[in-house]
Design an enzyme around this catalytic site. Structure first.
Site, short mmCIF file in Angstrom:
data_model
loop_
_atom_site.label_atom_id
_atom_site.label_comp_id
_atom_site.label_asym_id
_atom_site.label_seq_id
_atom_site.Cartn_x
_atom_site.Cartn_y
_atom_site.Cartn_z
N LYS A 1 -31.70 -29.69 29.57
CA LYS A 1 -31.49 -28.94 30.83
C LYS A 1 -32.05 -29.73 32.16
O LYS A 1 -33.27 -30.20 32.07
CB LYS A 1 -32.22 -27.63 30.95
CG LYS A 1 -31.91 -26.59 29.86
CD LYS A 1 -32.35 -25.23 29.80
CE LYS A 1 -31.92 -24.40 28.91
NZ LYS A 1 -32.56 -22.87 29.02
N ASP B 1 -38.73 -12.06 32.48
CA ASP B 1 -37.34 -11.90 32.97
C ASP B 1 -36.68 -11.87 31.47
O ASP B 1 -35.54 -12.36 31.17
CB ASP B 1 -36.70 -13.27 33.48
CG ASP B 1 -35.40 -12.92 33.87
OD1 ASP B 1 -35.01 -11.82 34.37
OD2 ASP B 1 -34.65 -13.96 34.05
N GLY C 1 -27.75 -21.66 38.37
CA GLY C 1 -28.38 -21.93 39.62
C GLY C 1 -29.56 -23.05 39.79
O GLY C 1 -29.79 -23.64 40.78
N MET C 2 -30.03 -23.42 38.45
CA MET C 2 -31.01 -24.34 38.64
C MET C 2 -30.66 -25.77 38.18
O MET C 2 -31.52 -26.55 37.79
CB MET C 2 -32.20 -23.80 37.73
CG MET C 2 -32.92 -22.64 38.41
SD MET C 2 -34.07 -21.80 37.15
CE MET C 2 -35.34 -23.09 36.64
N GLY D 1 -22.59 -26.34 30.76
CA GLY D 1 -22.47 -25.35 31.80
C GLY D 1 -23.32 -25.75 33.03
O GLY D 1 -24.30 -26.49 32.82
#
Length: 662
Positions: free
Chosen positions: A40, A141, A21-22, A18
């Site tokens: 990531k 978060d 945003g980062m 996927g």
């Protein structure tokens, strides 16, 4: 990034899971150990890519990644490695098999999870938080998308350290129209909203929001408007969950409501104390459902401020309802948060949270279009909730699918590109937004016609971005053309026509052409009143613009009269503390000062500052600006000591705010 790329000579990128945003998330093979992992890859973006910023970013990345890698607990996703490869920052994590809590709710058609599941999740997450809080680490978060239940029943918290790193990289979401820096509004603690001190008790509040949602099917404050959600967190007691979930044992309702206390001191002292209360609740006498009789818990439930009335209720942050998935569907590998987009696009399923996007398979043209339509609807919901990064990723995916299926010039494809242009603007990527909006407007004009409503919508978006970029002459020309075309095709009093005319007035004011703006706003007020009535918020918005331009013409008596009337009307229609009401109240103070009535102006400035501080918190930028107005007014009155003291207070709050953001 490319398939089969070898990161640091060890991690072979296999396929993309996927985008977020980062950066990107890849399934990869650890060539040294022969296992599959998740990689990531972070891509610093935004306005601040100068070398100094990047050096600071790399150091913060290493610090946060070391912290995450040092966490060793069965309830926390394992970080295997981190580093930098050819300018790309990367984190290597375990590849989980299971579903996050957002997906579990979606699987259950947004119905509450079974009580035993709620209890088990609460206990496991609490144990993980107890461990991390002992290490003096706060997640900041916590939300359903960041909590995964694996196929063996283990519950894991994901992305420790990543949320704070996201702010450093330049991906902090903002509440539309307010400038409140935010993460996920449905799960934010009051102290986060008010820019107060955030400690481990903020995580406990967020956990309370998560438990409330999985126990009832919706977050404690589920309004579709992000501003109303934040006000709910700050000012409104949540509805006791047993009112919508009577079979939830009373003892667990008490625990959830204690976690949702507005003041941190009123919540459980720490996760250890919460764990003990959960263990005590396991006692058979405590765990009684509705058959045990109603509890004596009384929680006041005042309404939201009057200005939130009439807000359209949207979906909760986790997304829209979807059909229950089969057991085979649930075997997907998952990652976390905005890094991946969950669901199977061929089945019409999508989630704004986590999950592996399966490779496309041929299930028929209509099934593909239905899937794309479902994902587009989810993206629009996310955008409406202010979750623009996640929405952007979905819009990008839908656009690619529609281009493949329908072709680049199909109206539905162009509609998706239009949404993408709007989203780029909300992300602050103004040049990209301008280029995309210009391309879409030209394509729509070619395919649909120059005066088609969709074409005019894209031209309106282009004008909006031009204004944000400071290109006011071009923006004025574009808005005038849109207003004229809409008047011809839709009528002079159509809301879309009047919206374009309002923006023409803004442009005239920005260009210093206040005499023209004054005439323009008079005509607009008359049109709005005729079409929508004198108390419609848009009519009052036009009257506010009229008053501002009276001031620009140094017609301060008329400006004062208009500001007072608009303030009174907005207070009656929207509420005394609505941002628009306070903006008009401030214009009243400005006019009083210009007329030399500094004593009266001081009182109004103080009222505005007090209201903004009460609603937004003392360290919010708008509250600080209002205190600055108040200090300047004190100076005009010769009360220099009081002004100096207020300036010092503002300086301290600004410094504290800056330190919290580092």
């Amino acid at each position: 990034m490319a398939e089969n790329r070898l990161i640091r000579g060890r991690y072979r990128l296999l396929d993309i899971i996927g985008r977020g945003g980062m950066g990107e998330v890849w399934r990869a093979r650890d060539e040294s150990l022969g296992r599959q992992v998740a990689v990531k890859c972070l891509k610093p973006m935004g306005q601040r890519q100068e070398p100094g910023f990047l050096r600071v970013l790399r150091e913060r990345f290493r610090r946060e990644a070391r912290v995450a890698a040092a966490l060793q607990h069965r309830g926390i996703t394992v970080v295997h490695d981190f580093g930098e490869d050819d300018g790309i920052l990367f984190i290597v994590m375990e590849l989980l098999s299971g579903r996050n809590l957002s997906q579990l709710l979606d699987d259950n058609r947004r119905q509450p999870l079974p009580v035993p599941d709620v209890i088990e999740i609460a206990e496991q997450v609490t144990a993980a938080l107890a461990y991390t809080h002992e290490q003096a680490i706060v997640h900041r978060d916590l939300k359903p998308a960041n909590i995964v239940r694996t196929t063996d029943g283990t519950v894991k918290i994901c992305d420790f350290g990543i949320a704070r790193l996201g702010h450093d990289i330049g991906f902090t979401a903002r509440l539309t129209g307010t400038g409140v820096a935010m993460g996920s509004p449905h799960y934010m603690s009051p102290e986060q909203i008010g820019a107060g001190t955030v400690d481990h008790r903020s995580d406990l509040y967020s956990l309370g929001c998560v438990l409330y949602e999985i126990a009832t099917g919706a977050p404690p404050f589920a309004q579709g408007d992000a501003w109303a959600v934040l006000v709910g967190h700050r000012d409104t007691a949540p509805e006791p969950p047993r009112r919508v979930r009577p079979d939830l044992p009373e003892v667990y309702e008490r625990i959830v409501l204690d976690l949702l206390a507005k003041e941190p001191d009123d919540r459980p002292r720490d996760a250890d104390e919460l764990g003990k209360r959960l263990a005590d609740a396991r006692h058979p006498r405590a765990v009684r459902g509705a058959g045990g009789g109603p509890g004596d818990l009384t929680v006041p439930t005042p309404r939201l401020p009057s200005w939130t009335q009439g807000i359209t209720v949207g979906s909760p942050a986790a997304g829209a309802r979807r059909r229950r998935r089969t057991a085979s569907d649930r075997a997907a590998a998952v990652l976390t948060d905005a890094w991946t987009i969950g669901g199977d696009p061929q089945r019409g399923e999508s989630s704004p949270a986590v999950g592996l996007v399966r490779p496309a398979t041929s299930e028929g043209h209509h099934a593909t279009l239905a899937a794309l339509a479902d994902r587009l609807a989810t993206a629009r919901q996310l955008a409406g909730l202010g979750r623009h990064f996640e929405a952007h990723q979905l819009f990008t995916e839908v656009l690619a699918g529609r281009e493949r299926t329908l072709g680049p010039d199909h109206p539905d494809t162009l509609g998706c590109r239009h949404h993408l242009a709007v989203g780029l603007g909300r992300l602050g990527r103004l040049e990209d937004s301008r280029a995309t909006a210009r391309e879409v407007a030209a394509a729509r004009a070619r395919v649909l016609g120059a005066h088609h409503p969709d074409t005019l919508a894209s031209r309106f978006q282009l004008a909006s971005v031009l204004g944000q970029l400071g290109a006011w002459p071009e923006a004025l020309c574009a808005y005038r053309e849109v207003a004229a075309a809409r008047a011809e095709s839709l009528g002079p009093d159509h809301p879309d026509t009047l919206a374009a005319r309002y923006e023409v007035g803004i442009c005239l004011g920005r260009l210093g052409r206040s005499a023209e703006a004054l005439t323009h706003y008079r005509e607009l007020v008359a049109a709005r009143t005729r079409a929508q009535g004198p108390d419609d918020p848009e009519t009052l918005r036009a009257r506010h613009g009229l008053g501002v331009n009276y001031g620009r013409q140094n017609r301060w008596e008329e400006a004062l009269t208009e500001a007072r009337q608009v303030t009174a009307a907005r207070a009656r229609v929207l509420g005394a503390d609505h941002p628009d009401t306070l903006a008009s109240r401030r214009e009243t103070a400005v006019a009083l000062g210009r007329l030399g009535r500094w004593g009266d102006a001081l009182e109004v400035y103080r009222q505005v500052a007090d209201a903004r501080e009460r609603v937004l918190g003392p360290a919010h930028l708008d509250a600080l600006a209002s205190r600055g107005d108040q200090a300047q007014c004190l100076e005009q009155l010769g009360r220099t000591d009081e002004a100096a003291a207020l300036y010092r207070r503002v300086a301290v709050l600004r410094q504290e705010r800056a330190q919290r953001r580092r």
